[in-house]
Design a protein around this motif. Structure first.
Motif, PDB file in Angstrom:
ATOM      1  N   TRP A  58       0.834  -1.205   0.000  1.00 50.34           N
ATOM      2  CA  TRP A  58       0.000   0.000   0.000  1.00 50.34           C
ATOM      3  C   TRP A  58       0.871   1.258   0.000  1.00 50.34           C
ATOM      4  O   TRP A  58       0.627   2.185  -0.758  1.00 50.34           O
ATOM      5  CB  TRP A  58      -0.934  -0.023   1.215  1.00 50.34           C
ATOM      6  CG  TRP A  58      -1.901   1.096   1.242  1.00 50.34           C
ATOM      7  CD1 TRP A  58      -3.131   1.135   0.637  1.00 50.34           C
ATOM      8  CD2 TRP A  58      -1.747   2.359   1.889  1.00 50.34           C
ATOM      9  NE1 TRP A  58      -3.737   2.345   0.877  1.00 50.34           N
ATOM     10  CE2 TRP A  58      -2.910   3.111   1.647  1.00 50.34           C
ATOM     11  CE3 TRP A  58      -0.733   2.927   2.661  1.00 50.34           C
ATOM     12  CZ2 TRP A  58      -3.095   4.400   2.146  1.00 50.34           C
ATOM     13  CZ3 TRP A  58      -0.911   4.210   3.158  1.00 50.34           C
ATOM     14  CH2 TRP A  58      -2.086   4.933   2.894  1.00 50.34           C
ATOM     15  N   PRO A 122      -5.497  -5.778  -0.827  1.00 50.41           N
ATOM     16  CA  PRO A 122      -6.643  -5.917  -1.739  1.00 50.41           C
ATOM     17  C   PRO A 122      -6.864  -4.615  -2.514  1.00 50.41           C
ATOM     18  O   PRO A 122      -6.736  -3.524  -1.949  1.00 50.41           O
ATOM     19  CB  PRO A 122      -7.810  -6.202  -0.788  1.00 50.41           C
ATOM     20  CG  PRO A 122      -7.169  -6.822   0.413  1.00 50.41           C
ATOM     21  CD  PRO A 122      -5.828  -6.137   0.546  1.00 50.41           C
ATOM     22  N   PRO A 123      -7.175  -4.694  -3.805  1.00 44.73           N
ATOM     23  CA  PRO A 123      -7.265  -3.490  -4.639  1.00 44.73           C
ATOM     24  C   PRO A 123      -8.340  -2.492  -4.224  1.00 44.73           C
ATOM     25  O   PRO A 123      -8.223  -1.318  -4.513  1.00 44.73           O
ATOM     26  CB  PRO A 123      -7.537  -4.036  -6.050  1.00 44.73           C
ATOM     27  CG  PRO A 123      -7.989  -5.433  -5.864  1.00 44.73           C
ATOM     28  CD  PRO A 123      -7.433  -5.910  -4.552  1.00 44.73           C
ATOM     29  N   ASP A 124      -9.358  -2.960  -3.511  1.00 40.31           N
ATOM     30  CA  ASP A 124     -10.412  -2.018  -3.095  1.00 40.31           C
ATOM     31  C   ASP A 124     -10.041  -1.248  -1.831  1.00 40.31           C
ATOM     32  O   ASP A 124     -10.761  -0.355  -1.411  1.00 40.31           O
ATOM     33  CB  ASP A 124     -11.738  -2.760  -2.895  1.00 40.31           C
ATOM     34  CG  ASP A 124     -11.638  -3.876  -1.884  1.00 40.31           C
ATOM     35  OD1 ASP A 124     -10.546  -4.465  -1.730  1.00 40.31           O
ATOM     36  OD2 ASP A 124     -12.661  -4.185  -1.239  1.00 40.31           O
ATOM     37  N   VAL A 125      -8.888  -1.559  -1.216  1.00 41.16           N
ATOM     38  CA  VAL A 125      -8.430  -0.834  -0.038  1.00 41.16           C
ATOM     39  C   VAL A 125      -7.475   0.258  -0.495  1.00 41.16           C
ATOM     40  O   VAL A 125      -6.347   0.007  -0.864  1.00 41.16           O
ATOM     41  CB  VAL A 125      -7.695  -1.764   0.951  1.00 41.16           C
ATOM     42  CG1 VAL A 125      -7.181  -0.987   2.147  1.00 41.16           C
ATOM     43  CG2 VAL A 125      -8.612  -2.893   1.388  1.00 41.16           C
ATOM     44  N   ARG A 126      -7.937   1.469  -0.514  1.00 41.45           N
ATOM     45  CA  ARG A 126      -7.126   2.578  -1.005  1.00 41.45           C
ATOM     46  C   ARG A 126      -6.885   3.632   0.060  1.00 41.45           C
ATOM     47  O   ARG A 126      -6.139   4.545  -0.148  1.00 41.45           O
ATOM     48  CB  ARG A 126      -7.758   3.224  -2.251  1.00 41.45           C
ATOM     49  CG  ARG A 126      -7.783   2.307  -3.448  1.00 41.45           C
ATOM     50  CD  ARG A 126      -6.361   1.981  -3.915  1.00 41.45           C
ATOM     51  NE  ARG A 126      -6.057   0.621  -3.602  1.00 41.45           N
ATOM     52  CZ  ARG A 126      -4.871   0.044  -3.599  1.00 41.45           C
ATOM     53  NH1 ARG A 126      -3.810   0.664  -3.904  1.00 41.45           N
ATOM     54  NH2 ARG A 126      -4.691  -1.188  -3.289  1.00 41.45           N
ATOM     55  N   ASP A 128      -8.162   6.769   2.849  1.00 42.23           N
ATOM     56  CA  ASP A 128      -8.954   7.987   2.693  1.00 42.23           C
ATOM     57  C   ASP A 128      -8.078   9.192   2.392  1.00 42.23           C
ATOM     58  O   ASP A 128      -8.443  10.321   2.678  1.00 42.23           O
ATOM     59  CB  ASP A 128      -9.789   8.241   3.951  1.00 42.23           C
ATOM     60  CG  ASP A 128      -8.940   8.358   5.200  1.00 42.23           C
ATOM     61  OD1 ASP A 128      -7.702   8.289   5.108  1.00 42.23           O
ATOM     62  OD2 ASP A 128      -9.515   8.528   6.290  1.00 42.23           O
TER      63      ASP A 128
END
Length: 131
Positions: A58, A122-126, A128
């Motif tokens: 990340w 996981p790609p949907d965890v970006r 805030d």
């Protein structure tokens, strides 16, 4: 920090374990300068529910080649940090270990840590972040 040393130990000497770590990620806009005395703008995030490789993935994705990153383990409800990767980019220390950590942080901009696909965030965890 002293020179690296590796010592075999008895695994039963552990007194406690914690399975929900909080990692603090520092993303630093240090520019392209090699001058470690140049102050860096820093964005800071706490990451939970992930392991260290996911956090590295990340952080590298957020740094995207132009920023440095550092990762610390948060202890004692945020009052203490254990540096795991990198160091404070705004440190003005001239200690060899600190300078080496900052040099390696800059090197990871063009030579990132390899993270296997199975260990990526996981790609949907970006997060805030507002950048």
């Amino acid at each position: 920090m002293a020179d690296p040393q590796i010592t075999e130990v008895d695994e039963r000497t552990t007194g406690w374990e914690y399975d929900s770590p909080v990692f603090r990620v520092y993303l630093q806009d240090a520019g392209s300068t090699e001058d470690v005395a140049t102050p860096a703008a820093t964005a800071t995030y706490d990451v939970t529910g992930a392991d260290l490789l996911q956090v590295v993935d990340w952080a590298q994705d957020r740094a995207s080649g132009s920023r440095t990153y550092a990762i610390a383990l948060v202890l004692d409800e945020g009052r203490g940090l254990v540096w795991l990767i990198g160091a404070d980019a705004n440190s003005t220390s001239d200690l060899p270990a600190e300078l080496d950590a900052q040099r390696r942080m800059r090197a990871r901009r063009t030579s990132p840590v390899g993270i296997p696909v199975s260990d990526r965030m996981p790609p949907d965890v970006r997060g805030d972040e507002a950048d």
